[in-house]
Design a protein around this motif. Sequence first.
Motif, PDB file in Angstrom:
ATOM      1  N   GLY A 140      30.191   4.422  22.360  1.00 50.02           N
ATOM      2  CA  GLY A 140      30.841   5.197  23.410  1.00 50.02           C
ATOM      3  C   GLY A 140      29.883   5.959  24.292  1.00 50.02           C
ATOM      4  O   GLY A 140      30.269   6.450  25.349  1.00 50.02           O
ATOM      5  N   SER A 141      28.631   6.093  23.887  1.00 48.96           N
ATOM      6  CA  SER A 141      27.664   6.799  24.719  1.00 48.96           C
ATOM      7  C   SER A 141      27.175   5.882  25.836  1.00 48.96           C
ATOM      8  O   SER A 141      27.390   4.668  25.803  1.00 48.96           O
ATOM      9  N   GLU A 142      26.540   6.480  26.823  1.00 47.76           N
ATOM     10  CA  GLU A 142      26.011   5.716  27.946  1.00 47.76           C
ATOM     11  C   GLU A 142      24.503   5.889  28.000  1.00 47.76           C
ATOM     12  O   GLU A 142      23.988   6.949  27.658  1.00 47.76           O
ATOM     13  N   ILE A 143      23.808   4.852  28.447  1.00 45.81           N
ATOM     14  CA  ILE A 143      22.365   4.933  28.586  1.00 45.81           C
ATOM     15  C   ILE A 143      21.991   4.526  29.996  1.00 45.81           C
ATOM     16  O   ILE A 143      22.545   3.572  30.547  1.00 45.81           O
ATOM     17  N   LYS A 144      21.078   5.295  30.602  1.00 45.44           N
ATOM     18  CA  LYS A 144      20.515   4.936  31.901  1.00 45.44           C
ATOM     19  C   LYS A 144      19.128   5.536  31.984  1.00 45.44           C
ATOM     20  O   LYS A 144      18.822   6.536  31.326  1.00 45.44           O
ATOM     21  N   PHE A 145      18.281   4.918  32.772  1.00 37.87           N
ATOM     22  CA  PHE A 145      16.899   5.343  32.909  1.00 37.87           C
ATOM     23  C   PHE A 145      16.650   5.808  34.332  1.00 37.87           C
ATOM     24  O   PHE A 145      17.457   5.577  35.227  1.00 37.87           O
ATOM     25  N   ASP A 146      15.498   6.464  34.531  1.00 40.72           N
ATOM     26  CA  ASP A 146      15.151   6.965  35.857  1.00 40.72           C
ATOM     27  C   ASP A 146      14.677   5.863  36.791  1.00 40.72           C
ATOM     28  O   ASP A 146      14.741   6.013  38.002  1.00 40.72           O
ATOM     29  N   ASP A 147      14.161   4.771  36.232  1.00 38.32           N
ATOM     30  CA  ASP A 147      13.593   3.718  37.072  1.00 38.32           C
ATOM     31  C   ASP A 147      14.040   2.348  36.572  1.00 38.32           C
ATOM     32  O   ASP A 147      14.629   2.222  35.504  1.00 38.32           O
ATOM     33  N   ASN A 148      13.758   1.340  37.379  1.00 37.59           N
ATOM     34  CA  ASN A 148      13.980  -0.041  36.992  1.00 37.59           C
ATOM     35  C   ASN A 148      12.640  -0.613  36.565  1.00 37.59           C
ATOM     36  O   ASN A 148      11.669  -0.548  37.323  1.00 37.59           O
ATOM     37  N   ALA A 149      12.562  -1.160  35.356  1.00 38.94           N
ATOM     38  CA  ALA A 149      11.295  -1.667  34.840  1.00 38.94           C
ATOM     39  C   ALA A 149      11.502  -3.000  34.145  1.00 38.94           C
ATOM     40  O   ALA A 149      12.577  -3.276  33.598  1.00 38.94           O
ATOM     41  N   VAL A 150      10.449  -3.835  34.179  1.00 35.76           N
ATOM     42  CA  VAL A 150      10.503  -5.167  33.586  1.00 35.76           C
ATOM     43  C   VAL A 150       9.264  -5.429  32.739  1.00 35.76           C
ATOM     44  O   VAL A 150       8.251  -4.746  32.873  1.00 35.76           O
ATOM     45  N   VAL A 151       9.369  -6.449  31.887  1.00 39.72           N
ATOM     46  CA  VAL A 151       8.252  -6.992  31.127  1.00 39.72           C
ATOM     47  C   VAL A 151       8.134  -8.453  31.527  1.00 39.72           C
ATOM     48  O   VAL A 151       9.132  -9.181  31.558  1.00 39.72           O
ATOM     49  N   LEU A 152       6.928  -8.904  31.857  1.00 33.35           N
ATOM     50  CA  LEU A 152       6.723 -10.290  32.259  1.00 33.35           C
ATOM     51  C   LEU A 152       6.760 -11.191  31.031  1.00 33.35           C
ATOM     52  O   LEU A 152       6.173 -10.876  29.992  1.00 33.35           O
ATOM     53  N   VAL A 153       7.457 -12.326  31.161  1.00 34.00           N
ATOM     54  CA  VAL A 153       7.561 -13.302  30.078  1.00 34.00           C
ATOM     55  C   VAL A 153       7.279 -14.692  30.635  1.00 34.00           C
ATOM     56  O   VAL A 153       7.331 -14.914  31.848  1.00 34.00           O
ATOM     57  N   ASN A 154       7.001 -15.645  29.724  1.00 36.72           N
ATOM     58  CA  ASN A 154       6.847 -17.032  30.159  1.00 36.72           C
ATOM     59  C   ASN A 154       8.215 -17.712  30.140  1.00 36.72           C
ATOM     60  O   ASN A 154       9.229 -17.072  29.864  1.00 36.72           O
ATOM     61  N   LYS A 155       8.238 -19.012  30.377  1.00 33.01           N
ATOM     62  CA  LYS A 155       9.530 -19.707  30.458  1.00 33.01           C
ATOM     63  C   LYS A 155      10.255 -19.754  29.116  1.00 33.01           C
ATOM     64  O   LYS A 155      11.475 -19.883  29.061  1.00 33.01           O
ATOM     65  N   GLN A 156       9.507 -19.632  28.017  1.00 31.76           N
ATOM     66  CA  GLN A 156      10.124 -19.638  26.686  1.00 31.76           C
ATOM     67  C   GLN A 156      10.634 -18.248  26.289  1.00 31.76           C
ATOM     68  O   GLN A 156      11.266 -18.095  25.244  1.00 31.76           O
ATOM     69  N   GLY A 157      10.349 -17.222  27.083  1.00 25.08           N
ATOM     70  CA  GLY A 157      10.823 -15.880  26.793  1.00 25.08           C
ATOM     71  C   GLY A 157       9.856 -15.032  26.000  1.00 25.08           C
ATOM     72  O   GLY A 157      10.201 -13.944  25.555  1.00 25.08           O
ATOM     73  N   GLU A 158       8.609 -15.501  25.818  1.00 24.76           N
ATOM     74  CA  GLU A 158       7.605 -14.734  25.084  1.00 24.76           C
ATOM     75  C   GLU A 158       6.840 -13.848  26.069  1.00 24.76           C
ATOM     76  O   GLU A 158       6.459 -14.303  27.144  1.00 24.76           O
ATOM     77  N   PRO A 159       6.566 -12.596  25.710  1.00 28.85           N
ATOM     78  CA  PRO A 159       5.867 -11.693  26.634  1.00 28.85           C
ATOM     79  C   PRO A 159       4.450 -12.173  26.947  1.00 28.85           C
ATOM     80  O   PRO A 159       3.748 -12.688  26.083  1.00 28.85           O
ATOM     81  N   ILE A 160       4.030 -11.974  28.211  1.00 28.46           N
ATOM     82  CA  ILE A 160       2.675 -12.326  28.630  1.00 28.46           C
ATOM     83  C   ILE A 160       1.692 -11.256  28.156  1.00 28.46           C
ATOM     84  O   ILE A 160       0.600 -11.567  27.681  1.00 28.46           O
ATOM     85  N   GLY A 161       2.069  -9.988  28.270  1.00 25.21           N
ATOM     86  CA  GLY A 161       1.212  -8.888  27.845  1.00 25.21           C
ATOM     87  C   GLY A 161       1.263  -8.677  26.347  1.00 25.21           C
ATOM     88  O   GLY A 161       2.098  -9.256  25.634  1.00 25.21           O
TER      89      GLY A 161
END
Length: 188
Positions: A140-161
Amino acid sequence: MASSLMKLTRSVRSALGGFKAPSTADGLSLGLMGHYGNHLWGSSTIFLESMGFPIGGLHQVLSQQQRTFIQMRTSLKVVDNSGAKRVMCIQALKGRKGARLGDTIIASVKEAHPRGKVKKGEVVYCVVVRAAMQRQRCDGSEIKFDDNAVVLVNKQGEPIGTRVFGPVPHELRRKKLVKILTLAKHVA
């Protein structure tokens, strides 16, 4: 909230009979909050107060930023050590409106570190790990952040970093993005 604002605008316009506020020498009109700008309804706070609209609350409604989905041309912060600093969304891969927490998007790198794994202008896949738009949780709680952020991934969904900076919501576990959760220091 938007419908009540539209009703308010319609009632003010009809009461003023399409009247535009007196203009200054440079063609700008003084608005409801005392700001200068080009708008169709002028400084008629007395009329609004007589209609029962609180003027202080109206200022909050008019100045409040609308939080929406991550869509085409949205600029996003990159929170991993892949070498990119900022990306711009080209396409959300799921849904017609746009992307939310945990969704994959296609983006173009706009700013990058000189010796990073990705270069400026590359087209990359990203997973949204922080979004300014509210999301309802199961409890029932809500979550929101101050900014929009992403993590880069390859086509298989594994993180690059190899590192993820800042908080990451635990909702990513349901989307089968456990690798990103293990790289993050703080899971919100």
